[in-house]
Design a protein around this motif. Structure first.
Motif, PDB file in Angstrom:
ATOM      1  N   GLN A 262       0.804  -1.215   0.000  1.00  0.00           N
ATOM      2  CA  GLN A 262       0.000   0.000   0.000  1.00  0.00           C
ATOM      3  C   GLN A 262       0.844   1.275   0.000  1.00  0.00           C
ATOM      4  N   PHE A 263       2.102   1.197   0.438  1.00  0.00           N
ATOM      5  CA  PHE A 263       2.899   2.401   0.618  1.00  0.00           C
ATOM      6  C   PHE A 263       4.316   2.183   0.095  1.00  0.00           C
ATOM      7  N   ALA A 264       4.925   3.269  -0.386  1.00  0.00           N
ATOM      8  CA  ALA A 264       6.350   3.295  -0.713  1.00  0.00           C
ATOM      9  C   ALA A 264       6.850   4.701  -0.427  1.00  0.00           C
ATOM     10  N   HIS A 265       7.919   4.801   0.353  1.00  0.00           N
ATOM     11  CA  HIS A 265       8.489   6.094   0.725  1.00  0.00           C
ATOM     12  C   HIS A 265       9.924   6.174   0.203  1.00  0.00           C
ATOM     13  N   TYR A 266      10.241   7.273  -0.480  1.00  0.00           N
ATOM     14  CA  TYR A 266      11.601   7.514  -0.953  1.00  0.00           C
ATOM     15  C   TYR A 266      12.149   8.745  -0.243  1.00  0.00           C
ATOM     16  N   LYS A 267      13.315   8.583   0.391  1.00  0.00           N
ATOM     17  CA  LYS A 267      13.961   9.698   1.070  1.00  0.00           C
ATOM     18  C   LYS A 267      15.028  10.290   0.149  1.00  0.00           C
ATOM     19  N   ARG A 288      16.632  17.917   2.226  1.00  0.00           N
ATOM     20  CA  ARG A 288      16.016  16.616   2.474  1.00  0.00           C
ATOM     21  C   ARG A 288      14.510  16.709   2.235  1.00  0.00           C
ATOM     22  N   CYS A 289      13.966  15.656   1.626  1.00  0.00           N
ATOM     23  CA  CYS A 289      12.522  15.563   1.462  1.00  0.00           C
ATOM     24  C   CYS A 289      12.139  14.086   1.333  1.00  0.00           C
ATOM     25  N   MET A 290      10.850  13.822   1.397  1.00  0.00           N
ATOM     26  CA  MET A 290      10.362  12.455   1.265  1.00  0.00           C
ATOM     27  C   MET A 290       9.219  12.438   0.249  1.00  0.00           C
ATOM     28  N   VAL A 291       9.294  11.493  -0.682  1.00  0.00           N
ATOM     29  CA  VAL A 291       8.246  11.295  -1.678  1.00  0.00           C
ATOM     30  C   VAL A 291       7.469  10.040  -1.282  1.00  0.00           C
ATOM     31  N   LYS A 292       6.147  10.175  -1.179  1.00  0.00           N
ATOM     32  CA  LYS A 292       5.315   9.070  -0.725  1.00  0.00           C
ATOM     33  C   LYS A 292       4.353   8.632  -1.834  1.00  0.00           C
ATOM     34  N   PHE A 293       4.274   7.319  -2.041  1.00  0.00           N
ATOM     35  CA  PHE A 293       3.296   6.732  -2.946  1.00  0.00           C
ATOM     36  C   PHE A 293       2.345   5.878  -2.112  1.00  0.00           C
ATOM     37  N   SER A 301      -0.869  -0.880  -9.599  1.00  0.00           N
ATOM     38  CA  SER A 301      -1.156   0.463 -10.108  1.00  0.00           C
ATOM     39  C   SER A 301      -0.007   0.968 -10.973  1.00  0.00           C
ATOM     40  N   LEU A 302       1.226   0.759 -10.500  1.00  0.00           N
ATOM     41  CA  LEU A 302       2.389   1.160 -11.291  1.00  0.00           C
ATOM     42  C   LEU A 302       2.468   0.372 -12.593  1.00  0.00           C
ATOM     43  N   LYS A 303       2.119  -0.897 -12.508  1.00  0.00           N
ATOM     44  CA  LYS A 303       2.164  -1.767 -13.688  1.00  0.00           C
ATOM     45  C   LYS A 303       1.186  -1.310 -14.764  1.00  0.00           C
ATOM     46  N   SER A 304       0.088  -0.686 -14.356  1.00  0.00           N
ATOM     47  CA  SER A 304      -0.949  -0.286 -15.311  1.00  0.00           C
ATOM     48  C   SER A 304      -0.720   1.107 -15.896  1.00  0.00           C
ATOM     49  N   ASP A 312       5.466   6.908 -19.633  1.00  0.00           N
ATOM     50  CA  ASP A 312       6.265   6.301 -20.698  1.00  0.00           C
ATOM     51  C   ASP A 312       6.772   4.940 -20.259  1.00  0.00           C
ATOM     52  N   ALA A 313       6.963   4.061 -21.225  1.00  0.00           N
ATOM     53  CA  ALA A 313       7.522   2.746 -20.946  1.00  0.00           C
ATOM     54  C   ALA A 313       8.960   2.710 -21.465  1.00  0.00           C
ATOM     55  N   PRO A 314       9.899   2.142 -20.691  1.00  0.00           N
ATOM     56  CA  PRO A 314       9.675   1.475 -19.402  1.00  0.00           C
ATOM     57  C   PRO A 314       9.658   2.460 -18.239  1.00  0.00           C
ATOM     58  N   LEU A 315       9.012   2.050 -17.144  1.00  0.00           N
ATOM     59  CA  LEU A 315       9.049   2.851 -15.927  1.00  0.00           C
ATOM     60  C   LEU A 315      10.446   2.824 -15.328  1.00  0.00           C
ATOM     61  N   SER A 316      10.704   3.797 -14.484  1.00  0.00           N
ATOM     62  CA  SER A 316      12.007   3.846 -13.818  1.00  0.00           C
ATOM     63  C   SER A 316      12.203   2.621 -12.928  1.00  0.00           C
ATOM     64  N   PRO A 317      13.417   2.054 -12.911  1.00  0.00           N
ATOM     65  CA  PRO A 317      13.689   0.926 -11.997  1.00  0.00           C
ATOM     66  C   PRO A 317      13.442   1.276 -10.531  1.00  0.00           C
ATOM     67  N   LEU A 318      13.470   2.567 -10.194  1.00  0.00           N
ATOM     68  CA  LEU A 318      13.158   2.968  -8.818  1.00  0.00           C
ATOM     69  C   LEU A 318      11.743   2.552  -8.424  1.00  0.00           C
ATOM     70  N   LEU A 319      10.843   2.462  -9.415  1.00  0.00           N
ATOM     71  CA  LEU A 319       9.451   2.091  -9.147  1.00  0.00           C
ATOM     72  C   LEU A 319       9.200   0.609  -9.388  1.00  0.00           C
ATOM     73  N   THR A 320       9.819   0.040 -10.405  1.00  0.00           N
ATOM     74  CA  THR A 320       9.531  -1.362 -10.742  1.00  0.00           C
ATOM     75  C   THR A 320      10.198  -2.348  -9.787  1.00  0.00           C
ATOM     76  N   CYS A 321      11.228  -1.908  -9.075  1.00  0.00           N
ATOM     77  CA  CYS A 321      11.968  -2.830  -8.206  1.00  0.00           C
ATOM     78  C   CYS A 321      11.759  -2.506  -6.731  1.00  0.00           C
ATOM     79  N   ILE A 322      10.575  -2.026  -6.373  1.00  0.00           N
ATOM     80  CA  ILE A 322      10.308  -1.663  -4.975  1.00  0.00           C
ATOM     81  C   ILE A 322      10.491  -2.848  -4.024  1.00  0.00           C
TER      82      ILE A 322
END
Length: 346
Positions: A262-267, A288-293, A301-304, A312-322
């Motif tokens: 349900q959640f992913a946080h990037y610092k 410093r900041c935090m990005v929350k999904f 949701s990311l896959k769709s 754009d395809a492909p998505l960033s590996p930062l999102l596909t490899c959570i």
């Protein structure tokens, strides 16, 4: 039977959907088949709960029996709770034979040496999962059965899944009991939590199928306008683009269903660069900041996004490899010693 036990059983039955009450009581096994036959499961749930409470009173049910029914309910409806993943470590790589009886004895002894008023209940499942329910009290109050902690431990693995009660002060006691009972040295929380217990297990046990992104964009080939009409070329390009997106998506996410997160946080931590003559920044401190999904099913949701034309395809590996990054992030912090809390055995 104590009145508090009777009321707790009644409330537990009320939580169960009416068409599942009979099956769940059969899994509980405390009432005989003859007693279950006397129950009318087509009446109002409140009446069913009253009849179940009366049968339990005939069998002299205690709080441990009631707690087992509660574990069965939470095992089926585990997604109603928030689970956190913890990893235990040994001082060496030695493997020891796991004795369930010894584990229970050590866990109870350790926890009760620190807190007398506590209810501890165990239940084993077929996948080597040990469910532990702990209802906490105080030195002067009986355990509160309505705000327990739940622990799921798979023997022969270093992973523990904990759904803690609101009393966070009891978490160190719980972790200490776990490492003593399982013969580990320390336990630390991973950066991984969610409502779907099965998905968290799939991630840490690597039971899901996800490919690593190997796609490299290729330069588009020159278009020969003379070979076909503009309309046919557009249709062909649209079809080719859809096929490309589908192929790239499968390379990034794999063919199987994604674990439910349900959640992913990037610092983010970066330094500003400015002209020294402008003197914009007095101190060289990082920004410093935090990005929350967040989403009911984040990975799906990311896959769709790409097939829906929203990214754009492909998505960033930062999102596909959570899921992979969640495990790697823990290992990196472990090597650097960057843990806010650590519970070490004495």
């Amino acid at each position: 039977m104590d009145e508090t036990v009777a009321e707790y059983i009644r409330r537990t039955v009320l939580k169960i959907p009416r068409d599942e009450i009979k099956e769940m009581l059969q899994k509980w096994g405390f009432l005989s088949e003859a007693q279950l036959q006397t129950l009318n499961f087509h009446q109002m749930k409140d009446n069913i709960s009253q009849e179940v409470m009366q049968l339990c009173e005939e069998n002299s049910a205690d709080i441990k029996q009631a707690a087992v029914l509660d574990i069965i309910y939470n095992h089926i409806y585990h997604n109603k709770r928030m689970w956190s993943v913890y990893q235990m470590r040994k001082t060496g790589e030695e493997l020891e034979y796991f004795d369930l009886t010894d584990f229970k004895k050590k866990f109870k002894r350790r926890l009760r040496s620190a807190l007398k008023n506590v209810t501890i209940t165990f239940k084993e499942y077929e996948d080597n999962a040990i469910w532990i329910r702990v209802a906490w009290g105080t030195p002067h109050r009986k355990p509160n059965q309505y705000k327990p902690s739940y622990v799921v431990y798979h023997s022969q693995t270093p992973y523990v899944f904990i759904s803690a009660s609101v009393l966070k002060s009891n978490l160190p006691l719980l972790c200490q009991a776990l490492i003593v009972a399982s013969n580990y040295h320390d336990i630390r929380e991973m950066e991984l939590r969610g409502h779907s217990l099965n998905s968290l297990k799939d991630i840490v046990f690597k039971r899901y199928s996800q490919n690593f992104q190997t796609y490299c964009p290729k330069p588009q080939q020159a278009k020969n306008v003379e070979q076909e009409s503009v309309d046919l070329r557009i249709v062909h390009e649209n079809r080719s683009e859809k096929e490309r997106i589908q192929r790239v998506n499968q390379e990034a996410f794999g063919h199987g269903p994604q674990p439910i997160l349900q959640f992913a946080h990037y610092k983010l931590e970066t330094m500003f660069k400015s002209d020294p003559k402008m003197d914009v920044l007095d101190k060289k401190e990082p920004f410093r900041c935090m990005v929350k999904f967040s989403s009911p099913h984040l990975l799906e949701s990311l896959k769709s996004l790409a097939p829906a034309g929203m990214a754009d395809a492909p998505l960033s590996p930062l999102l596909t490899c959570i899921p992979q990054k969640a495990r790697n992030y823990f290992r990196i912090r472990e090597k650097k010693g960057l843990f806010p809390e650590s519970f070490v055995s004495p």
